[in-house]
Scaffold this motif. Sequence first.
Motif, PDB file in Angstrom:
ATOM      1  N   SER A  61       0.841  -1.343   0.124  1.00 17.55           N
ATOM      2  CA  SER A  61      -0.171  -0.106  -0.066  1.00 17.55           C
ATOM      3  C   SER A  61       1.007   1.321  -0.134  1.00 17.55           C
ATOM      4  O   SER A  61       0.422   2.219  -0.502  1.00 17.55           O
ATOM      5  CB  SER A  61      -1.131  -0.118   1.317  1.00 17.55           C
ATOM      6  OG  SER A  61      -0.027   0.120   2.413  1.00 17.55           O
ATOM      7  N   THR A  62       2.227   1.190   0.615  1.00 19.20           N
ATOM      8  CA  THR A  62       2.945   2.521   0.472  1.00 19.20           C
ATOM      9  C   THR A  62       3.479   2.440  -0.860  1.00 19.20           C
ATOM     10  O   THR A  62       3.944   3.850  -1.117  1.00 19.20           O
ATOM     11  CB  THR A  62       4.165   2.199   1.547  1.00 19.20           C
ATOM     12  OG1 THR A  62       4.676   1.315   1.517  1.00 19.20           O
ATOM     13  CG2 THR A  62       3.347   2.450   2.910  1.00 19.20           C
ATOM     14  N   LEU A  63       3.769   1.459  -1.510  1.00 26.62           N
ATOM     15  CA  LEU A  63       4.848   1.531  -2.929  1.00 26.62           C
ATOM     16  C   LEU A  63       3.556   1.914  -4.069  1.00 26.62           C
ATOM     17  O   LEU A  63       4.072   1.927  -4.972  1.00 26.62           O
ATOM     18  CB  LEU A  63       5.358   0.271  -2.889  1.00 26.62           C
ATOM     19  CG  LEU A  63       6.492   0.214  -2.251  1.00 26.62           C
ATOM     20  CD1 LEU A  63       6.937  -1.214  -2.329  1.00 26.62           C
ATOM     21  CD2 LEU A  63       7.445   1.171  -2.214  1.00 26.62           C
ATOM     22  N   SER A  64       2.496   1.813  -3.763  1.00 27.40           N
ATOM     23  CA  SER A  64       1.474   1.831  -4.776  1.00 27.40           C
ATOM     24  C   SER A  64       1.355   3.310  -5.244  1.00 27.40           C
ATOM     25  O   SER A  64       1.436   4.176  -4.474  1.00 27.40           O
ATOM     26  CB  SER A  64      -0.100   1.535  -4.473  1.00 27.40           C
ATOM     27  OG  SER A  64      -0.586   2.181  -3.401  1.00 27.40           O
ATOM     28  N   PRO A  65       1.203   3.496  -6.485  1.00 29.58           N
ATOM     29  CA  PRO A  65       1.375   5.067  -6.942  1.00 29.58           C
ATOM     30  C   PRO A  65       0.040   5.658  -6.705  1.00 29.58           C
ATOM     31  O   PRO A  65      -1.167   5.065  -6.693  1.00 29.58           O
ATOM     32  CB  PRO A  65       1.452   4.707  -8.475  1.00 29.58           C
ATOM     33  CG  PRO A  65       0.715   3.482  -8.764  1.00 29.58           C
ATOM     34  CD  PRO A  65       1.057   2.417  -7.782  1.00 29.58           C
ATOM     35  N   ASN A  66       0.258   6.851  -6.195  1.00 30.46           N
ATOM     36  CA  ASN A  66      -0.884   7.839  -5.691  1.00 30.46           C
ATOM     37  C   ASN A  66      -1.477   8.327  -7.115  1.00 30.46           C
ATOM     38  O   ASN A  66      -0.898   8.652  -7.967  1.00 30.46           O
ATOM     39  CB  ASN A  66      -0.483   8.570  -4.736  1.00 30.46           C
ATOM     40  CG  ASN A  66       0.122   7.981  -3.383  1.00 30.46           C
ATOM     41  OD1 ASN A  66      -0.502   7.174  -3.128  1.00 30.46           O
ATOM     42  ND2 ASN A  66       0.663   8.819  -2.586  1.00 30.46           N
ATOM     43  N   GLY A  67      -2.750   8.796  -6.949  1.00 31.19           N
ATOM     44  CA  GLY A  67      -3.479   9.216  -7.910  1.00 31.19           C
ATOM     45  C   GLY A  67      -3.330  10.865  -7.910  1.00 31.19           C
ATOM     46  O   GLY A  67      -3.460  11.637  -8.891  1.00 31.19           O
ATOM     47  N   SER A  68      -2.462  11.413  -6.977  1.00 31.24           N
ATOM     48  CA  SER A  68      -2.457  12.604  -6.976  1.00 31.24           C
ATOM     49  C   SER A  68      -0.893  13.020  -7.358  1.00 31.24           C
ATOM     50  O   SER A  68       0.049  12.566  -6.782  1.00 31.24           O
ATOM     51  CB  SER A  68      -2.523  13.236  -5.597  1.00 31.24           C
ATOM     52  OG  SER A  68      -1.681  12.762  -4.523  1.00 31.24           O
ATOM     53  N   HIS A  69      -0.859  13.754  -8.449  1.00 33.13           N
ATOM     54  CA  HIS A  69       0.430  14.222  -9.032  1.00 33.13           C
ATOM     55  C   HIS A  69       0.523  15.786  -9.182  1.00 33.13           C
ATOM     56  O   HIS A  69      -0.241  16.575  -9.655  1.00 33.13           O
ATOM     57  CB  HIS A  69       0.720  13.851 -10.315  1.00 33.13           C
ATOM     58  CG  HIS A  69       1.427  12.267 -10.245  1.00 33.13           C
ATOM     59  ND1 HIS A  69       2.604  12.017 -10.172  1.00 33.13           N
ATOM     60  CD2 HIS A  69       0.666  11.029 -10.415  1.00 33.13           C
ATOM     61  CE1 HIS A  69       2.866  10.708 -10.146  1.00 33.13           C
ATOM     62  NE2 HIS A  69       1.850  10.261 -10.140  1.00 33.13           N
TER      63      HIS A  69
END
Length: 151
Positions: free
Chosen positions: A143-151
């Motif tokens: 869950s910490t390595l998953s890409p976030n949707g906020s860029h």
Amino acid sequence: MALIECYECKRSISSEATACIHCGAPMAEGQTRAAQPASAASTISFGSLPRNKAVPETFAAAPAPAPEPKVMPAAAGRRRRQQAERAAVPQLDADGVRPVEGWLKIMAFLMPMIFVWFLLRSGHSLKQRLFGFGWLGLLILASTLSPNGSH
């Protein structure tokens, strides 16, 4: 001595009684129902309802005694204590390890943040605990390595 009818409750009483033993209505001394004229009344009575001879009369029964405590044979008490002791001891596998119940396997897989802590109960092996907490650590890492949707 003869039996006469009480003018109040219409029950049989002794002609020598000074008052009715059933309702307590006073009787005139030496006066019987047959000798008493209809127009002469020595006492005022509000009367009672006529009694229906077809309906049996009820009387208040004495209160029931308190129930005796149940006496249990000594063997039954000993048997219950032994069953409670057996239930308190966790069932172990052949190798002396507490098995992981089916519900705990499923819930530790689906929601490890909550249910992996049940593996800390006494009797679970180090292998079971490492597997459960390893799965929790893997999900936290993913869950910490998953890409976030906020860029």
